[in-house]
Enzyme design. Sequence first.
Site, PDB file in Angstrom:
ATOM      1  N   ASP A 552       1.250  -1.269   0.254  1.00 49.75           N
ATOM      2  CA  ASP A 552      -0.067   0.007   0.256  1.00 49.75           C
ATOM      3  C   ASP A 552       0.668   1.187  -0.002  1.00 49.75           C
ATOM      4  O   ASP A 552       1.715   1.612   0.618  1.00 49.75           O
ATOM      5  CB  ASP A 552      -0.967  -0.079   1.123  1.00 49.75           C
ATOM      6  N   ARG A 554       0.624   4.222   0.991  1.00 54.06           N
ATOM      7  CA  ARG A 554       0.579   5.081   1.744  1.00 54.06           C
ATOM      8  C   ARG A 554       1.351   4.796   3.302  1.00 54.06           C
ATOM      9  O   ARG A 554       1.473   5.216   4.173  1.00 54.06           O
ATOM     10  CB  ARG A 554      -0.922   5.202   2.796  1.00 54.06           C
ATOM     11  N   CYS A 614      -6.768  -2.101   4.646  1.00 55.28           N
ATOM     12  CA  CYS A 614      -6.189  -2.674   4.048  1.00 55.28           C
ATOM     13  C   CYS A 614      -7.078  -2.772   2.284  1.00 55.28           C
ATOM     14  O   CYS A 614      -8.205  -3.966   2.977  1.00 55.28           O
ATOM     15  CB  CYS A 614      -5.519  -4.289   4.030  1.00 55.28           C
TER      16      CYS A 614
END
Length: 718
Positions: A552, A554, A614
């Site tokens: 991910d 982020r 997620c």
Amino acid sequence: MRTLRYDLPASLVVFLVAVPLSLGIAMAAGAPLAAGLIAAAVGGIVAGLLGGSPLVVSGPTASLTVVIAGLVHTYGWQATCLITILAGGVQVLLGAFKSARAALAVSPAVVHGMLAGVGIVIALAQLHVVLGGSPQHSAWDNLVQLPGQIADLHGHKVMVGVLTVSVLLVWSRLPKHVRAVPAPLAALVVAAATAWLFHWNVTRIDLSGALGSWSLPELPQGDWHQIAGAALLVALLAGAESLLCSVATDGTHTGPRADLDKELSGQGVANVVSGFLGGLPVAGVIVRSTTNIRAGARTHWSAVLHGGWVLLFALCLGWTIRLIPMEALAALLVFIGIRTISLGHVRKVHGHNEVPVYLVTLTGVVVIGLAEGVLAGLALAALLALRRLTRVTVDKREEPNGRLHATVSGSLTFLGVPRLTAELRAIPARADVDLDLNIDFMDNAAFEAIHSWRLDHERLGGTVTIDELHDEWYSMAASGARMFPAKSPPKPAGHWWLPWTHPRRRTTGVQECRLTQGAAEFHRRTAPLVRPIFTELAGRQQPSHLFITCADSRIMPSLITSSGPGDLFTVRNIGNLVPCAGSEPADDSVGAAIEYATRVLDVHTITVCGHSGCGAMAALLGGPATTAGLPQLGSWLRHGAAGLDRLAAERGPDASLDRLCRLNVQQQLENLRTYRRVDEQVRAGQLKLVGLYFDIATARVHVVPPRSPALPAEPGQR
């Protein structure tokens, strides 16, 4: 002109403010009253045409009243006019040599303290006039004789003063259309009309023949050093006030910015003309300038027209000034003087710990004199600035491993040696010390203090490891190399941790362009700071952690763990999954990383880090239909099915995406134990498995404990 419809009415408003203030300042300075009107006209016309600040209005200023009064008392009025001419010449030269910016180096605390001190001096002197007496030559004498003056009140004169102040106080509370008339003008008109209507016995102002009786300025008699000093003082004070006024007005309008050097030269020419014609010194006046801007002025023609109105009034309507009681002008000056003591200014300087500078300047101006008070304030401001620049801080803390960590910050000079020595000698003998030098300068005295302490500490059995976060001041001095000639330049703080789309990053263009811009920013800002670290790491890597986390965008492992280069051996994949050893479908990528980390790098910890929201776990919750068009992703997510089974088995109220993300971390920790090398090292106490969960919305990192029969509902925070 297109702006005339704005500048013409604004000039009339400023004119109505300028006339009473100019008369009052002239009276307070002990100069002919006509000198105030001459200065107002010249300041408006000459400084308005030649100055570099389009909306600044110039004229006689209250801040010079004390100086001018002293000059008139010492040399006489005609000689004071010549000093004004000399001061104007000095200002022209300073403007020609582009030195205007230097005036902005004066501490605002000194400026505000000076204005407040001058206001007190004016108020004390003119209060005697309001009470029917005469002012003395010093603020202290005015204060001492004030009780006797109050005891011997002059009825009508006091009533005129009280009436003037009352109008000034209530005017701001009246309706807006009434307040279109400036308060000073309204107060004088009310006081004059009341005194005339009731035939009060007051002192009248007489301008008859004053404008027509011109004579050449005279050469001052006395020590030429003192005369030159007086001219320089008038030039600097008037110039500084004009420049500060220009800077202040620039912040209140959107028009052209001020040319400070041109403004200083224009003020100089205006002072030459004003002194030649018998007027007071002129400067940019903040009260008139803000009035000009609020009235809607657009260009310098408002100031020029205001000067024309003042000249026209003096020539054609000067007889009306005889109707104004002198006590009313004195009361106006008392009110203005008290208003210069602004609590807002005190709060501002208090926020920067400069109240002592303000008070010293104010007290010096009132008790000793304006020049002496300003010099005292400047000296104290310089000392405080030097103290701040050489302030040394020493922070000490004991680390879990028993070592003492100390950080020395600031500029290390001889002034900070006593504090530095006391802090270092307070460190216990035989302690193991990590000393960080977060400094931008070190002189010989500071080096000797640190070096002597280090030698003594090590001689007594302790250890000292010195790490310099900027330039190597200590290392160079210890090796006998030549020291840097000046302070280390500050290292600009980059915004590398901000997204490209964030406004503070200011990146433009396509993604490739942003990458190259980011690389350029790294080379410019960050690389010089981290180059020594990467030089040490260039030979080999020795990470202590294997960090397995989601792909991910982020998640930034080094940011959320405060780790640096060489600390983490990182594996990223969708869902931070660890396929079991020998699982199908086979995946050698994660297994190879685990094998290399445990057999070659000898890491001490393996961390699995999941996160909130997620997408991989959301796809598992959504079922096979979610990945129907993504066959490879669907195949990969089979390695997370065990976590989904656990969530179904719990059947608790927290059967949510967040819960699945946390259970997935626990499941991957168990999957790590399927690798023989990992299991052996964990059993031997050589390897530790850690689970983390990053909550993106709150930017909090939580520790996820291994699975146990009594699993806590909420993991503890890291």
